[in-house]
Design a protein around this motif. Sequence first.
Motif, PDB file in Angstrom:
ATOM      1  N   ALA A 254       8.105 -15.664 -17.820  1.00  0.00           N
ATOM      2  CA  ALA A 254       8.852 -16.561 -18.701  1.00  0.00           C
ATOM      3  C   ALA A 254       7.932 -17.332 -19.641  1.00  0.00           C
ATOM      4  O   ALA A 254       8.208 -17.439 -20.837  1.00  0.00           O
ATOM      5  CB  ALA A 254       9.683 -17.540 -17.865  1.00  0.00           C
ATOM      6  N   GLU A 255       6.841 -17.875 -19.109  1.00  0.00           N
ATOM      7  CA  GLU A 255       5.887 -18.623 -19.934  1.00  0.00           C
ATOM      8  C   GLU A 255       4.650 -18.924 -19.108  1.00  0.00           C
ATOM      9  O   GLU A 255       4.650 -18.788 -17.882  1.00  0.00           O
ATOM     10  CB  GLU A 255       6.493 -19.936 -20.451  1.00  0.00           C
ATOM     11  N   ILE A 256       3.590 -19.344 -19.797  1.00  0.00           N
ATOM     12  CA  ILE A 256       2.389 -19.868 -19.155  1.00  0.00           C
ATOM     13  C   ILE A 256       2.136 -21.246 -19.761  1.00  0.00           C
ATOM     14  O   ILE A 256       2.033 -21.382 -20.976  1.00  0.00           O
ATOM     15  CB  ILE A 256       1.172 -18.956 -19.356  1.00  0.00           C
ATOM     16  N   VAL A 257       2.041 -22.254 -18.917  1.00  0.00           N
ATOM     17  CA  VAL A 257       1.943 -23.638 -19.371  1.00  0.00           C
ATOM     18  C   VAL A 257       0.690 -24.283 -18.789  1.00  0.00           C
ATOM     19  O   VAL A 257       0.200 -23.858 -17.731  1.00  0.00           O
ATOM     20  CB  VAL A 257       3.224 -24.418 -18.946  1.00  0.00           C
ATOM     21  N   ASP A 258       0.131 -25.285 -19.463  1.00  0.00           N
ATOM     22  CA  ASP A 258      -0.986 -26.044 -18.890  1.00  0.00           C
ATOM     23  C   ASP A 258      -0.518 -26.786 -17.640  1.00  0.00           C
ATOM     24  O   ASP A 258       0.588 -27.327 -17.611  1.00  0.00           O
ATOM     25  CB  ASP A 258      -1.505 -27.081 -19.897  1.00  0.00           C
ATOM     26  N   GLU A 259      -1.372 -26.822 -16.623  1.00  0.00           N
ATOM     27  CA  GLU A 259      -0.987 -27.448 -15.363  1.00  0.00           C
ATOM     28  C   GLU A 259      -0.582 -28.923 -15.505  1.00  0.00           C
ATOM     29  O   GLU A 259       0.467 -29.325 -14.984  1.00  0.00           O
ATOM     30  CB  GLU A 259      -2.121 -27.297 -14.339  1.00  0.00           C
ATOM     31  N   PRO A 260      -1.380 -29.776 -16.189  1.00  0.00           N
ATOM     32  CA  PRO A 260      -0.940 -31.165 -16.322  1.00  0.00           C
ATOM     33  C   PRO A 260       0.371 -31.304 -17.100  1.00  0.00           C
ATOM     34  O   PRO A 260       1.178 -32.199 -16.822  1.00  0.00           O
ATOM     35  CB  PRO A 260      -2.098 -31.850 -17.056  1.00  0.00           C
ATOM     36  N   ALA A 261       0.595 -30.420 -18.073  1.00  0.00           N
ATOM     37  CA  ALA A 261       1.848 -30.458 -18.828  1.00  0.00           C
ATOM     38  C   ALA A 261       3.022 -30.088 -17.938  1.00  0.00           C
ATOM     39  O   ALA A 261       4.119 -30.662 -18.055  1.00  0.00           O
ATOM     40  CB  ALA A 261       1.769 -29.525 -20.031  1.00  0.00           C
ATOM     41  N   ALA A 262       2.808 -29.126 -17.030  1.00  0.00           N
ATOM     42  CA  ALA A 262       3.859 -28.770 -16.071  1.00  0.00           C
ATOM     43  C   ALA A 262       4.167 -29.948 -15.161  1.00  0.00           C
ATOM     44  O   ALA A 262       5.332 -30.257 -14.880  1.00  0.00           O
ATOM     45  CB  ALA A 262       3.429 -27.559 -15.245  1.00  0.00           C
ATOM     46  N   ALA A 263       3.123 -30.628 -14.695  1.00  0.00           N
ATOM     47  CA  ALA A 263       3.334 -31.794 -13.838  1.00  0.00           C
ATOM     48  C   ALA A 263       4.098 -32.878 -14.581  1.00  0.00           C
ATOM     49  O   ALA A 263       5.015 -33.511 -14.030  1.00  0.00           O
ATOM     50  CB  ALA A 263       1.983 -32.336 -13.359  1.00  0.00           C
ATOM     51  N   ALA A 264       3.740 -33.099 -15.848  1.00  0.00           N
ATOM     52  CA  ALA A 264       4.434 -34.109 -16.657  1.00  0.00           C
ATOM     53  C   ALA A 264       5.906 -33.748 -16.828  1.00  0.00           C
ATOM     54  O   ALA A 264       6.779 -34.625 -16.821  1.00  0.00           O
ATOM     55  CB  ALA A 264       3.762 -34.243 -18.022  1.00  0.00           C
ATOM     56  N   ARG A 265       6.188 -32.466 -16.963  1.00  0.00           N
ATOM     57  CA  ARG A 265       7.577 -32.021 -17.117  1.00  0.00           C
ATOM     58  C   ARG A 265       8.388 -32.370 -15.878  1.00  0.00           C
ATOM     59  O   ARG A 265       9.511 -32.874 -15.979  1.00  0.00           O
ATOM     60  CB  ARG A 265       7.598 -30.509 -17.382  1.00  0.00           C
ATOM     61  N   PHE A 266       7.829 -32.117 -14.704  1.00  0.00           N
ATOM     62  CA  PHE A 266       8.550 -32.464 -13.482  1.00  0.00           C
ATOM     63  C   PHE A 266       8.717 -33.974 -13.339  1.00  0.00           C
ATOM     64  O   PHE A 266       9.786 -34.459 -12.970  1.00  0.00           O
ATOM     65  CB  PHE A 266       7.834 -31.917 -12.246  1.00  0.00           C
ATOM     66  N   LEU A 267       7.663 -34.721 -13.637  1.00  0.00           N
ATOM     67  CA  LEU A 267       7.699 -36.175 -13.469  1.00  0.00           C
ATOM     68  C   LEU A 267       8.499 -36.881 -14.559  1.00  0.00           C
ATOM     69  O   LEU A 267       8.765 -38.077 -14.459  1.00  0.00           O
ATOM     70  CB  LEU A 267       6.273 -36.729 -13.433  1.00  0.00           C
ATOM     71  N   GLY A 268       8.870 -36.152 -15.601  1.00  0.00           N
ATOM     72  CA  GLY A 268       9.640 -36.750 -16.682  1.00  0.00           C
ATOM     73  C   GLY A 268       8.817 -37.667 -17.565  1.00  0.00           C
ATOM     74  O   GLY A 268       9.320 -38.645 -18.110  1.00  0.00           O
ATOM     75  N   ILE A 269       7.540 -37.340 -17.732  1.00  0.00           N
ATOM     76  CA  ILE A 269       6.632 -38.174 -18.524  1.00  0.00           C
ATOM     77  C   ILE A 269       6.557 -37.629 -19.946  1.00  0.00           C
ATOM     78  O   ILE A 269       6.063 -36.513 -20.168  1.00  0.00           O
ATOM     79  CB  ILE A 269       5.226 -38.208 -17.896  1.00  0.00           C
ATOM     80  N   ALA A 270       7.034 -38.396 -20.902  1.00  0.00           N
ATOM     81  CA  ALA A 270       6.938 -38.006 -22.312  1.00  0.00           C
ATOM     82  C   ALA A 270       5.738 -38.646 -22.982  1.00  0.00           C
ATOM     83  O   ALA A 270       5.172 -38.092 -23.924  1.00  0.00           O
ATOM     84  CB  ALA A 270       8.213 -38.386 -23.057  1.00  0.00           C
TER      85      ALA A 270
END
Length: 279
Positions: free
Chosen positions: A124-140
């Motif tokens: 589906a995609e390859i994402v940076d690890e910290p960006a993935a963590a931010a997505r889960f945590l809801g950090i914009a």
Amino acid sequence: MSTDRTLRDFAELIRSGDVLPAERRAPGPLKIGVDLGTANLVLAVLDAANRPVAGTTYRSTVVRDGIVVDYIGAVRAVREMKAALEERLGEPLIRAAAAIPPGIHSGSTKAIGNVVEAADFELAEIVDEPAAAARFLGIADGAVVDVGGGTTGISVLKGGEVLASFDEATGGTHMTLVLAGARGVSFEEAEAEKLDPAAERDVFAVIRPVADKMASIVARFLEAYPDLDSVHIVGGACSFSDFEQVFAKQTGRRIVKPAEPLLVTPLGIAMFPQATGEK
């Protein structure tokens, strides 16, 4: 549902081997996150509403510092984890995303994707690890530090977009090497001691210089962002109770560590947008 509650629920699904019953899932295709870490491989399965459905972990050395060093072993491990989850769920797992440390070489990125596809997933995609963590945590807006087995990755986000990222080859493996040297034991023995909750205080006293180094790396990187008040830390290597204190002292900022920090990134990886345009 709070992020900590979601993390604890996901950890329980992994521990127990249970799955979220079909009648409690949001309608739509399941989404899978493949986290190929230096010390742990994690597969996270979410429903269409990004709720944990199932998961599994696997201790492995097929990846080092974000680079696949044993391609055949990595494919075999992911296939076995996929098959085990499919048996529990009674249905095939089709689309999966993966992640990489920030700044990794394009060839290594391709290798990560190849592992996922060779394990019979649609990538589906390859994402940076910290960006993935931010997505889960809801950090914009803010900073996320992913302290993994091989690397410490940092991303600064604004308006949901990554402004800057940096990755340093210092992580949990370096903690184990320091502990092995101090104890005069093998890497495997030191790793077992590091993971023993009963030995946490004694272990952290030995490996604290590694945590100090990680914190100093983050502090230097964040000097360019004086307005950032909080830093979110995730990853298995930051599980020590005193880890936040070291980072707070070095960075002079509020440190936020969620429950089950090892599981934040794989859940964020699995939260990829659906082909229908889900955001």
